[in-house]
Scaffold this active site. Structure first.
Site, PDB file in Angstrom:
ATOM      1  N   LYS A  58       0.908  -1.265  -0.080  1.00 14.57           N
ATOM      2  CA  LYS A  58       0.050   0.028  -0.044  1.00 14.57           C
ATOM      3  C   LYS A  58       0.787   1.168   0.055  1.00 14.57           C
ATOM      4  O   LYS A  58       1.769   1.334   0.722  1.00 14.57           O
ATOM      5  CB  LYS A  58      -0.892  -0.026   1.166  1.00 14.57           C
ATOM      6  CG  LYS A  58      -1.883   1.307   1.062  1.00 14.57           C
ATOM      7  CD  LYS A  58      -2.915   1.310   2.461  1.00 14.57           C
ATOM      8  CE  LYS A  58      -2.307   1.837   3.635  1.00 14.57           C
ATOM      9  NZ  LYS A  58      -2.279   3.073   3.548  1.00 14.57           N
TER      10      LYS A  58
ATOM     11  N   THR B 234     -11.142   6.633  11.634  1.00 14.38           N
ATOM     12  CA  THR B 234     -11.379   5.848  12.885  1.00 14.38           C
ATOM     13  C   THR B 234     -11.072   7.238  13.890  1.00 14.38           C
ATOM     14  O   THR B 234     -11.396   6.969  14.975  1.00 14.38           O
ATOM     15  CB  THR B 234     -10.299   4.758  13.103  1.00 14.38           C
ATOM     16  OG1 THR B 234      -8.950   5.184  12.474  1.00 14.38           O
ATOM     17  CG2 THR B 234     -10.884   3.481  12.431  1.00 14.38           C
TER      18      THR B 234
HETATM   19  O1  C5P Z   1      -1.466   1.185  12.150  1.00 12.84           O
HETATM   20  P1  C5P Z   1      -0.525   0.694  10.870  1.00 12.84           P
HETATM   21  O2  C5P Z   1       0.919   1.239  10.607  1.00 12.84           O
HETATM   22  O3  C5P Z   1      -0.517  -0.952  10.808  1.00 12.84           O
HETATM   23  O4  C5P Z   1      -1.563   1.271   9.616  1.00 12.84           O
HETATM   24  C1  C5P Z   1      -1.246   0.693   8.489  1.00 12.84           C
HETATM   25  C2  C5P Z   1      -2.240   1.768   7.311  1.00 12.84           C
HETATM   26  O5  C5P Z   1      -3.454   1.407   7.728  1.00 12.84           O
HETATM   27  C3  C5P Z   1      -1.690   3.014   7.238  1.00 12.84           C
HETATM   28  O6  C5P Z   1      -1.162   3.325   6.053  1.00 12.84           O
HETATM   29  C4  C5P Z   1      -3.219   3.863   7.656  1.00 12.84           C
HETATM   30  O7  C5P Z   1      -3.237   4.686   6.298  1.00 12.84           O
HETATM   31  C5  C5P Z   1      -3.884   2.960   7.384  1.00 12.84           C
HETATM   32  N1  C5P Z   1      -4.993   2.930   8.454  1.00 12.84           N
HETATM   33  C6  C5P Z   1      -6.318   3.431   7.951  1.00 12.84           C
HETATM   34  N2  C5P Z   1      -7.323   3.319   8.936  1.00 12.84           N
HETATM   35  C7  C5P Z   1      -7.006   3.184  10.396  1.00 12.84           C
HETATM   36  C8  C5P Z   1      -5.879   2.914  10.692  1.00 12.84           C
HETATM   37  C9  C5P Z   1      -4.927   2.689   9.571  1.00 12.84           C
HETATM   38  O8  C5P Z   1      -6.783   3.433   6.977  1.00 12.84           O
HETATM   39  N3  C5P Z   1      -7.931   3.452  11.016  1.00 12.84           N
END
Ligand code: C5P
Length: 241
Positions: A38, A128
């Site tokens: 991603k 979120t």
């Molecule tokens: O928390 P982490 O580093 O695993 O997040 C991965 C991806 O998930 C981030 O690139 C963020 O854009 C996306 N994300 C999201 N909605 C959330 C949390 C994270 O789209 N509530």
């Protein structure tokens, strides 16, 4: 619950790194293990569209997460551009409305003629970071948060999108109420209880068992002392056996 066949391509590693060089170094370290990535707005705005093209040409599945939100004609043009870079999936905000989503879906289908398969379009419902209070006070919504998410996801499907991005908490509700034709990407999955800014977490295994079509993992892999070992561990946890 059925036990889905192992499919590592459904796990997208979020390349939330500071530069193209750092991102490429991570991709190289995960060679042969991770096939889907991603690219979010922070990396995209420094590494550029050429980076997406480069990943796609190397055979990776690329999810371009730019969460478009603009007038229909502008979003349609941007969606067409991302499709022509070879992206497999991309995001836009459902709050942009039905006409915007329709224009985007049409643009994705139109671009498919020149670049093979049509990329999948996913709607972001509510971030979120939006809680019940900001939903009712700042956004003046009269619906409770889960109903608003469901409403926006239904709108997305009826406007021609392929699915939505949703938290682990919303996943079950969305799949049971909107059916399996709605694809769901679940970010914020965590291999085990860890504390950072992800409040609504779920394990990758739970997400897949609850029907997630794709899962996104960022920091548990990107910030690990050994990202390859972390990725291997998460794949093993997700599809044991
Ligand atoms: O928390 P982490 O580093 O695993 O997040 C991965 C991806 O998930 C981030 O690139 C963020 O854009 C996306 N994300 C999201 N909605 C959330 C949390 C994270 O789209 N509530």
């Amino acid at each position: 619950l059925s036990h889905p066949a192992p499919d590592p391509s459904r796990l997208y590693v979020a390349l939330d790194l500071d530069s193209k060089d750092e991102a490429l170094a991570l991709v190289d370290r995960l060679e042969g293990l991770i096939s889907s990535y991603k690219v979010g707005s922070a990396l995209f705005t420094t590494a550029g569209p050429g980076f997406v093209q480069q990943l796609a040409r190397r055979g990776f599945n690329v999810f371009v997460d730019l969460k478009f939100f603009d007038i229909p004609s502008v979003v349609a043009a941007a969606v067409g551009n991302v499709a022509r870079l070879g992206a497999k999936m991309m995001t836009l905000h459902t709050l942009g409305g039905r006409e915007m989503m329709r224009a985007a879906a049409e643009a994705a289908r139109g671009a498919a003629g020149s670049c093979g398969a049509s990329p999948l379009l996913f709607g972001v419902t509510l971030l979120t970071s939006i809680d019940e209070r900001s939903l009712s006070e700042d956004l003046s919504s009269r619906r409770p948060l889960d109903e608003q998410v469901l409403h926006l996801a239904g709108l997305a499907v009826s406007a021609g999108l392929d699915g939505v991005v949703a938290s682990g908490q919303e996943l079950k509700l969305l799949k049971s109420r909107l059916g399996s034709k709605l694809k769901v990407i679940v970010p914020g999955v965590r291999p085990q209880a860890v504390s950072d800014d992800q409040k609504r977490t779920i394990t990758p295994r739970q997400a897949i068992l609850l029907g997630a079509d794709y899962i996104v993992v960022g920091r548990p892999i990107t910030r690990a002392a050994d990202p390859r070992a972390a990725a291997q561990e998460i794949l093993q946890q997700t599809w044991p056996g």
